[in-house]
Motif scaffolding. Sequence first.
Motif, PDB file in Angstrom:
ATOM      1  N   VAL A 259      22.729  72.744  42.940  1.00  0.00           N
ATOM      2  CA  VAL A 259      21.491  72.097  43.381  1.00  0.00           C
ATOM      3  C   VAL A 259      21.195  71.032  42.331  1.00  0.00           C
ATOM      4  O   VAL A 259      20.348  71.196  41.464  1.00  0.00           O
ATOM      5  N   ASP A 260      21.957  69.942  42.391  1.00  0.00           N
ATOM      6  CA  ASP A 260      21.983  69.018  41.259  1.00  0.00           C
ATOM      7  C   ASP A 260      21.788  67.551  41.644  1.00  0.00           C
ATOM      8  O   ASP A 260      22.075  66.656  40.841  1.00  0.00           O
ATOM      9  N   GLY A 261      21.322  67.300  42.861  1.00  0.00           N
ATOM     10  CA  GLY A 261      21.113  65.918  43.262  1.00  0.00           C
ATOM     11  C   GLY A 261      22.391  65.099  43.282  1.00  0.00           C
ATOM     12  O   GLY A 261      22.335  63.863  43.186  1.00  0.00           O
ATOM     13  N   GLY A 262      23.528  65.763  43.388  1.00  0.00           N
ATOM     14  CA  GLY A 262      24.812  65.057  43.409  1.00  0.00           C
ATOM     15  C   GLY A 262      25.395  64.784  42.031  1.00  0.00           C
ATOM     16  O   GLY A 262      26.459  64.156  41.906  1.00  0.00           O
ATOM     17  N   MET A 263      24.752  65.306  40.993  1.00  0.00           N
ATOM     18  CA  MET A 263      25.158  64.994  39.605  1.00  0.00           C
ATOM     19  C   MET A 263      26.616  65.312  39.317  1.00  0.00           C
ATOM     20  O   MET A 263      27.307  64.563  38.630  1.00  0.00           O
ATOM     21  N   THR A 264      27.120  66.438  39.820  1.00  0.00           N
ATOM     22  CA  THR A 264      28.482  66.854  39.472  1.00  0.00           C
ATOM     23  C   THR A 264      29.536  66.351  40.458  1.00  0.00           C
ATOM     24  O   THR A 264      30.720  66.472  40.177  1.00  0.00           O
TER      25      THR A 264
ATOM     26  N   GLU B  63      13.746  58.449  31.915  1.00  0.00           N
ATOM     27  CA  GLU B  63      14.466  57.553  32.830  1.00  0.00           C
ATOM     28  C   GLU B  63      15.965  57.819  32.778  1.00  0.00           C
ATOM     29  O   GLU B  63      16.642  57.790  33.818  1.00  0.00           O
ATOM     30  N   ALA B  64      16.498  58.108  31.594  1.00  0.00           N
ATOM     31  CA  ALA B  64      17.929  58.408  31.470  1.00  0.00           C
ATOM     32  C   ALA B  64      18.286  59.687  32.226  1.00  0.00           C
ATOM     33  O   ALA B  64      19.335  59.773  32.872  1.00  0.00           O
ATOM     34  N   LEU B  65      17.409  60.696  32.159  1.00  0.00           N
ATOM     35  CA  LEU B  65      17.661  61.934  32.892  1.00  0.00           C
ATOM     36  C   LEU B  65      17.663  61.681  34.396  1.00  0.00           C
ATOM     37  O   LEU B  65      18.516  62.193  35.130  1.00  0.00           O
ATOM     38  N   ARG B  66      16.713  60.891  34.869  1.00  0.00           N
ATOM     39  CA  ARG B  66      16.655  60.581  36.299  1.00  0.00           C
ATOM     40  C   ARG B  66      17.859  59.770  36.741  1.00  0.00           C
ATOM     41  O   ARG B  66      18.430  60.000  37.819  1.00  0.00           O
TER      42      ARG B  66
ATOM     43  N   VAL C 262      23.433  80.017  41.031  1.00  0.00           N
ATOM     44  CA  VAL C 262      22.910  78.699  41.363  1.00  0.00           C
ATOM     45  C   VAL C 262      23.087  77.817  40.141  1.00  0.00           C
ATOM     46  O   VAL C 262      22.798  78.238  39.016  1.00  0.00           O
ATOM     47  N   ALA C 263      23.581  76.595  40.358  1.00  0.00           N
ATOM     48  CA  ALA C 263      23.830  75.666  39.257  1.00  0.00           C
ATOM     49  C   ALA C 263      22.969  74.417  39.442  1.00  0.00           C
ATOM     50  O   ALA C 263      23.373  73.467  40.103  1.00  0.00           O
ATOM     51  N   PRO C 264      21.763  74.427  38.876  1.00  0.00           N
ATOM     52  CA  PRO C 264      20.888  73.256  39.016  1.00  0.00           C
ATOM     53  C   PRO C 264      21.348  72.079  38.159  1.00  0.00           C
ATOM     54  O   PRO C 264      22.009  72.250  37.131  1.00  0.00           O
ATOM     55  N   GLY C 265      20.962  70.889  38.606  1.00  0.00           N
ATOM     56  CA  GLY C 265      21.031  69.734  37.732  1.00  0.00           C
ATOM     57  C   GLY C 265      19.806  69.741  36.836  1.00  0.00           C
ATOM     58  O   GLY C 265      19.115  70.756  36.706  1.00  0.00           O
ATOM     59  N   THR C 266      19.523  68.610  36.213  1.00  0.00           N
ATOM     60  CA  THR C 266      18.353  68.543  35.339  1.00  0.00           C
ATOM     61  C   THR C 266      17.097  68.764  36.168  1.00  0.00           C
ATOM     62  O   THR C 266      16.839  68.055  37.138  1.00  0.00           O
ATOM     63  N   ALA C 267      16.341  69.778  35.801  1.00  0.00           N
ATOM     64  CA  ALA C 267      15.193  70.189  36.599  1.00  0.00           C
ATOM     65  C   ALA C 267      13.885  69.858  35.897  1.00  0.00           C
ATOM     66  O   ALA C 267      13.813  69.768  34.663  1.00  0.00           O
TER      67      ALA C 267
ATOM     68  N   LEU D 216      14.531  64.164  39.187  1.00  0.00           N
ATOM     69  CA  LEU D 216      14.857  65.506  38.727  1.00  0.00           C
ATOM     70  C   LEU D 216      14.783  66.489  39.896  1.00  0.00           C
ATOM     71  O   LEU D 216      14.061  66.283  40.870  1.00  0.00           O
ATOM     72  N   VAL D 217      15.547  67.549  39.797  1.00  0.00           N
ATOM     73  CA  VAL D 217      15.487  68.640  40.761  1.00  0.00           C
ATOM     74  C   VAL D 217      14.170  69.382  40.552  1.00  0.00           C
ATOM     75  O   VAL D 217      13.698  69.538  39.419  1.00  0.00           O
TER      76      VAL D 217
END
Length: 246
Positions: A237-242, A198-201, A173-178, A209-210
């Motif tokens: 599982v990265d909220g579309g980050m990648t 805010e930058a992470l979000r 599993v490859a999470p985004g920023t959690a 964040l995830v």
Amino acid sequence: MSEFQGLVALVTGGASGIGAATAAMLQQRGARVAVLDLDVTSAPAGTVAFGCDVTDAASVDRAVAEAAAQLGGIDIVVNNAGIGAAGDVSENDDTEWARVLDVNVTGIARVSRAALPHLRQSAHPVIINMCSAVAYVGVRQRALYSASKGAVLALTLAMAADHVADGIRVNAVAPGTADTPWVGRLLDSAPDPAAAAEALRARQPLGRLVTADEIAHTVASLASPLAASTTASIVRVDGGMTSLRV
């Protein structure tokens, strides 16, 4: 009856963050769960906890053997234990490079090696490794951490190839920023924690964040016997980050 009924899961780093959420979810779905962690005082209710240092082969071998003996085998291994690192390549010395790779990469090998004899006796054996979105995209100030998670991606595919003949599935599993304690500590140490948060979000298309529970749900889905044809998969599982540019 859950598909996890009668199965035993072992979760490293299972006393906090993503690991605790995963251990709790597997336990709630019917698995008997062993948590392995340096400090097990916060292990989820209903799990069995064993002190373990994934950088110490003797500690790993002992904890895995004790878990298998107490719970009657091992069917699922979740290699979640990991540590972070911030900075470019000049900002972590050789000792820190060795420490992070030892935990995040070699630790997976130690735990999996110790669990393999038990997994080979299971009717539904599976290993889930914790990767990261930074294995796919370049993120500033994450050189060492990204290198470790890129290695986890490659290791997952190699393990899947090595053990498919044994019927052992290996996925990641490859999470985004959690939203985890480590990220919280990272934000607390920033010059402007609110701006850093805010930058992470903002770098995740979903705008947040995830959550640990979202990651745990994906781990459980991959671990389920109902996913018997899923191996060598890395689920983001990265909220579309990648994948998204919006």
